[in-house]
Design an enzyme around this catalytic site. Structure first.
Site, PDB file in Angstrom:
ATOM      1  N   GLU A 290     -13.917 -11.043 -44.544  1.00  0.00           N
ATOM      2  CA  GLU A 290     -14.004 -10.751 -43.109  1.00  0.00           C
ATOM      3  C   GLU A 290     -14.173  -9.259 -42.852  1.00  0.00           C
ATOM      4  O   GLU A 290     -14.933  -8.843 -41.975  1.00  0.00           O
ATOM      5  CB  GLU A 290     -12.750 -11.254 -42.398  1.00  0.00           C
ATOM      6  CG  GLU A 290     -12.630 -12.763 -42.381  1.00  0.00           C
ATOM      7  CD  GLU A 290     -11.266 -13.208 -41.851  1.00  0.00           C
ATOM      8  OE1 GLU A 290     -11.214 -13.658 -40.707  1.00  0.00           O
ATOM      9  OE2 GLU A 290     -10.267 -13.080 -42.582  1.00  0.00           O
TER      10      GLU A 290
ATOM     11  N   SER B 115      -0.382 -15.489 -43.327  1.00  0.00           N
ATOM     12  CA  SER B 115      -0.180 -15.287 -41.898  1.00  0.00           C
ATOM     13  C   SER B 115       1.292 -14.984 -41.683  1.00  0.00           C
ATOM     14  O   SER B 115       2.151 -15.450 -42.425  1.00  0.00           O
ATOM     15  CB  SER B 115      -0.589 -16.552 -41.144  1.00  0.00           C
ATOM     16  OG  SER B 115       0.176 -16.692 -39.966  1.00  0.00           O
TER      17      SER B 115
ATOM     18  N   LYS C 144      -1.126 -20.521 -44.667  1.00  0.00           N
ATOM     19  CA  LYS C 144      -2.435 -19.867 -44.590  1.00  0.00           C
ATOM     20  C   LYS C 144      -2.809 -19.015 -45.793  1.00  0.00           C
ATOM     21  O   LYS C 144      -1.990 -18.312 -46.356  1.00  0.00           O
ATOM     22  CB  LYS C 144      -2.470 -18.964 -43.354  1.00  0.00           C
ATOM     23  CG  LYS C 144      -2.404 -19.732 -42.056  1.00  0.00           C
ATOM     24  CD  LYS C 144      -3.749 -20.228 -41.612  1.00  0.00           C
ATOM     25  CE  LYS C 144      -4.418 -19.183 -40.747  1.00  0.00           C
ATOM     26  NZ  LYS C 144      -5.737 -19.617 -40.331  1.00  0.00           N
TER      27      LYS C 144
ATOM     28  N   SER D  66     -19.281  22.639 -38.505  1.00  0.00           N
ATOM     29  CA  SER D  66     -19.208  21.341 -39.184  1.00  0.00           C
ATOM     30  C   SER D  66     -18.195  21.361 -40.325  1.00  0.00           C
ATOM     31  O   SER D  66     -18.158  20.445 -41.140  1.00  0.00           O
ATOM     32  CB  SER D  66     -20.592  20.958 -39.716  1.00  0.00           C
ATOM     33  OG  SER D  66     -21.180  22.041 -40.423  1.00  0.00           O
TER      34      SER D  66
ATOM     35  N   THR E 155     -29.891 -26.242 -43.184  1.00  0.00           N
ATOM     36  CA  THR E 155     -30.735 -25.471 -42.277  1.00  0.00           C
ATOM     37  C   THR E 155     -30.079 -25.669 -40.916  1.00  0.00           C
ATOM     38  O   THR E 155     -29.524 -26.744 -40.654  1.00  0.00           O
ATOM     39  CB  THR E 155     -32.197 -25.960 -42.244  1.00  0.00           C
ATOM     40  OG1 THR E 155     -32.215 -27.294 -41.734  1.00  0.00           O
ATOM     41  CG2 THR E 155     -32.844 -25.941 -43.626  1.00  0.00           C
ATOM     42  N   HIS E 156     -30.087 -24.663 -40.102  1.00  0.00           N
ATOM     43  CA  HIS E 156     -29.370 -24.713 -38.807  1.00  0.00           C
ATOM     44  C   HIS E 156     -27.883 -25.010 -39.016  1.00  0.00           C
ATOM     45  O   HIS E 156     -27.236 -25.545 -38.135  1.00  0.00           O
ATOM     46  CB  HIS E 156     -29.972 -25.770 -37.877  1.00  0.00           C
ATOM     47  CG  HIS E 156     -31.466 -25.684 -37.756  1.00  0.00           C
ATOM     48  ND1 HIS E 156     -32.099 -25.017 -36.728  1.00  0.00           N
ATOM     49  CD2 HIS E 156     -32.448 -26.169 -38.553  1.00  0.00           C
ATOM     50  CE1 HIS E 156     -33.414 -25.104 -36.889  1.00  0.00           C
ATOM     51  NE2 HIS E 156     -33.647 -25.791 -38.005  1.00  0.00           N
TER      52      HIS E 156
ATOM     53  N   GLN F 205     -26.715  18.831 -36.906  1.00  0.00           N
ATOM     54  CA  GLN F 205     -25.452  18.912 -37.620  1.00  0.00           C
ATOM     55  C   GLN F 205     -24.698  17.582 -37.550  1.00  0.00           C
ATOM     56  O   GLN F 205     -23.943  17.237 -38.454  1.00  0.00           O
ATOM     57  CB  GLN F 205     -24.628  20.023 -36.972  1.00  0.00           C
ATOM     58  CG  GLN F 205     -23.252  20.209 -37.511  1.00  0.00           C
ATOM     59  CD  GLN F 205     -22.692  21.533 -37.025  1.00  0.00           C
ATOM     60  OE1 GLN F 205     -23.026  22.579 -37.574  1.00  0.00           O
ATOM     61  NE2 GLN F 205     -21.871  21.493 -36.002  1.00  0.00           N
TER      62      GLN F 205
ATOM     63  N   LYS G  81     -24.475  14.343 -40.326  1.00  0.00           N
ATOM     64  CA  LYS G  81     -23.685  14.116 -41.533  1.00  0.00           C
ATOM     65  C   LYS G  81     -22.629  13.017 -41.419  1.00  0.00           C
ATOM     66  O   LYS G  81     -22.556  12.143 -42.302  1.00  0.00           O
ATOM     67  CB  LYS G  81     -23.098  15.438 -42.027  1.00  0.00           C
ATOM     68  CG  LYS G  81     -24.175  16.241 -42.776  1.00  0.00           C
ATOM     69  CD  LYS G  81     -23.839  17.673 -43.017  1.00  0.00           C
ATOM     70  CE  LYS G  81     -24.147  18.573 -41.851  1.00  0.00           C
ATOM     71  NZ  LYS G  81     -25.577  18.595 -41.460  1.00  0.00           N
TER      72      LYS G  81
ATOM     73  N   ASN H 273      -5.974 -16.533 -45.786  1.00  0.00           N
ATOM     74  CA  ASN H 273      -7.128 -16.087 -44.997  1.00  0.00           C
ATOM     75  C   ASN H 273      -8.068 -15.219 -45.835  1.00  0.00           C
ATOM     76  O   ASN H 273      -7.601 -14.386 -46.607  1.00  0.00           O
ATOM     77  CB  ASN H 273      -6.650 -15.295 -43.775  1.00  0.00           C
ATOM     78  CG  ASN H 273      -5.797 -16.150 -42.857  1.00  0.00           C
ATOM     79  OD1 ASN H 273      -6.065 -17.336 -42.689  1.00  0.00           O
ATOM     80  ND2 ASN H 273      -4.768 -15.554 -42.282  1.00  0.00           N
TER      81      ASN H 273
HETATM   82  N1  ARG Z   1     -23.723  23.453 -40.144  1.00  0.00           N
HETATM   83  C1  ARG Z   1     -25.121  23.390 -39.856  1.00  0.00           C
HETATM   84  C2  ARG Z   1     -25.617  21.971 -40.016  1.00  0.00           C
HETATM   85  O1  ARG Z   1     -24.941  21.192 -40.556  1.00  0.00           O
HETATM   86  C3  ARG Z   1     -25.867  24.297 -40.766  1.00  0.00           C
HETATM   87  C4  ARG Z   1     -27.103  24.877 -40.192  1.00  0.00           C
HETATM   88  C5  ARG Z   1     -26.809  25.819 -39.102  1.00  0.00           C
HETATM   89  N2  ARG Z   1     -27.986  26.519 -38.724  1.00  0.00           N
HETATM   90  C6  ARG Z   1     -28.039  27.210 -37.598  1.00  0.00           C
HETATM   91  N3  ARG Z   1     -29.163  27.800 -37.343  1.00  0.00           N
HETATM   92  N4  ARG Z   1     -27.046  27.314 -36.791  1.00  0.00           N
HETATM   93  O2  ARG Z   1     -26.684  21.633 -39.562  1.00  0.00           O
END
Ligand code: ARG
Length: 448
Positions: A277, A264, A270, A12, A142-143, A309, A312, A272
């Site tokens: 948006e 535009s 324009k 990661s 409303t609506h 993992q 994140k 915008n």
């Molecule tokens: N990079 C991993 C994560 O974000 C850390 C934990 C890894 N643990 C493992 N037993 N391989 O979840």
């Protein structure tokens, strides 16, 4: 797939760098706990802690950690590089499983606070706008069809209450995030005599998780957090949608500063509402982040699985975008200006006095349902004659209720004065000046 980097694939490191600070804080507390419990020597703990501080300092100066499988390994390897093999004692009685769960909780906790600050700012801006536009009357829908006149202040304040609930949700989510998994180790706990509560105290956690297997695999708090992000985004889309409508020349209720719009490439006239948006559009990816979180965690057996993992990127993406949206929104609505005359003029369309006429009859003892029918006919008549309700003569009004002739007196015109209809809605939480001032004072006391 010759060139595929498997370490990168299973790791990661490409996206978890922003956990470095939380990771170092968690490690420092863990090491201090190990020293306190006499699992490692004070001198060893001291070396590790100052090594971690030196890494943090380097990171703050913009230095980058060498590539590893993930941020946890990267910091540990760098520590050993800097202080020698004693750095390897840091991971005693710990696993990356409880480590990463701890890091993410620290991160979510901090981001929760940042979002709450931005919402407080949003609410203060709304309050100010409400106070300065309390006498602006515009069409309420409303609506999306003309319904009854409302004060612009009342309409704006509705958003302050939506985001008040978002703040409550964040504070509630924070409580569940603020439970420490550290000390759960890989999944089963550890045979070292650790003191998890001591580490919790150092890291400002309210408590420790009661079950180590739950501790390393629970991502409820992160899912909840992304749900909170989604709800904020959802509320902002509603507001943006209205700003976009209100800016349309068919409405012309408001203007915003030019910098929040764009022109535009072909149509010279324009302006915008791009910022509004984009905020509306961002909700799509934020809701996507929520679905991703739910799907990653669903059906996973206990305890840690590497699937986790993948939690994140959605958390980071959701909070980055919500914070950006709130920042832009806060700046944009600071520049929001109501066109008072246009707003009031809009209430002349759509027979918005109709409910007042029915209420007038109901006050004179006509059952409301019957009054509703009478006024329906009056409106039809106006449509046929291309007249507005305010332009009808008393004689015309009375023609529609011969049973109680002449039930309409000249006071009816007072009740259907478009400038004053909103101000008559004095019920608690209604749109009258008096009720809105009360609402403002309630909100002010909450924001204090
Ligand atoms: N990079 C991993 C994560 O974000 C850390 C934990 C890894 N643990 C493992 N037993 N391989 O979840």
């Amino acid at each position: 797939m010759k060139n595929l980097d498997f370490q990168q694939f299973i790791g990661s490191f490409s996206f978890d760098g922003r956990l470095a600070e939380a990771d170092i804080a968690g490690s420092i507390a863990h090491v201090q706990m190990l020293v306190k419990c006499k699992i490692i020597k004070q001198s060893e703990g001291g070396k590790i802690v100052s090594g971690l501080h030196s890494i943090l300092n380097s990171l703050k100066k913009g230095w980058k950690l060498p590539k590893e499988e993930d941020i946890h390994f990267a910091i540990e390897k760098e520590l050993i590089r800097r202080i020698g093999s004693v750095g390897g004692k840091m991971h005693t009685a710990r696993s990356r499983n409880d480590q990463v769960a701890t890091d993410l909780r620290i991160y979510v906790r901090q981001k929760t606070d940042e979002c709450i600050d931005l919402i407080n700012e949003f609410q203060r801006i709304i309050l100010k706008k409400a106070e300065s536009n309390i006498d602006v009357i515009m069409s309420g829908f409303t609506h999306l069809q003309p319904a009854q006149p409302v004060s612009a202040a009342h309409h704006l304040l509705a958003y302050a209450w939506m985001l008040e609930r978002d703040k409550e949700r964040l504070s509630d989510c924070r409580k569940r995030a603020n439970v420490l998994p550290l000390g759960s180790a890989a999944l089963a706990g550890t045979s070292f005599k650790i003191d998890r509560h001591f580490a919790a105290k150092l890291l400002d956690f309210d408590s420790v998780c009661e079950n180590s297997m739950d501790g390393v695999s629970d991502r409820d708090f992160a899912i909840e957090f992304v749900f909170c992000m989604s709800m904020i985004a959802l509320h902002l889309t509603k507001f943006c949608e209205e700003i976009i409508l209100w800016m349309n020349p068919e409405f012309s209720y408001v203007t915003i500063a030019d910098k929040f719009t764009s022109g535009s490439s072909i149509m010279p006239q324009k302006r915008n509402p791009d910022c509004a948006e984009v905020i509306r559009g961002k909700s799509g990816r934020i809701f996507g982040d929520l679905i991703a979180m739910l799907t990653i965690v669903k059906s996973l057996p206990l305890a840690y699985n590497r699937d986790l993992q993948e939690d994140k990127p959605p958390v980071f993406d959701a909070v980055d975008n919500v914070k950006m949206c709130l920042e832009v929104m806060n700046e944009m609505i600071s520049t929001l200006k109501f066109a008072k005359e246009n707003a009031l003029k809009s209430t002349e369309k759509g027979f918005m006095e109709a409910t007042e006429i029915a209420d007038y009859l109901a006050r004179k003892n006509v059952p409301f349902r019957e009054a509703h029918g009478v006024v329906g006919k009056i409106v039809l008549y106006c449509k046929e004659k291309s007249k507005t309700l305010g332009k009808l003569t008393l004689d015309e009004f009375n023609r529609f209720y011969p049973e109680k002739y002449p039930i309409f007196g000249s006071d009816i015109y007072k009740y259907i004065d478009l400038k004053h209809i909103a101000d008559m809605k004095t019920s608690y939480g209604g749109t009258s000046r008096k009720s809105v001032l009360k609402q403002i004072s309630v909100l002010k006391s909450i924001l204090k």
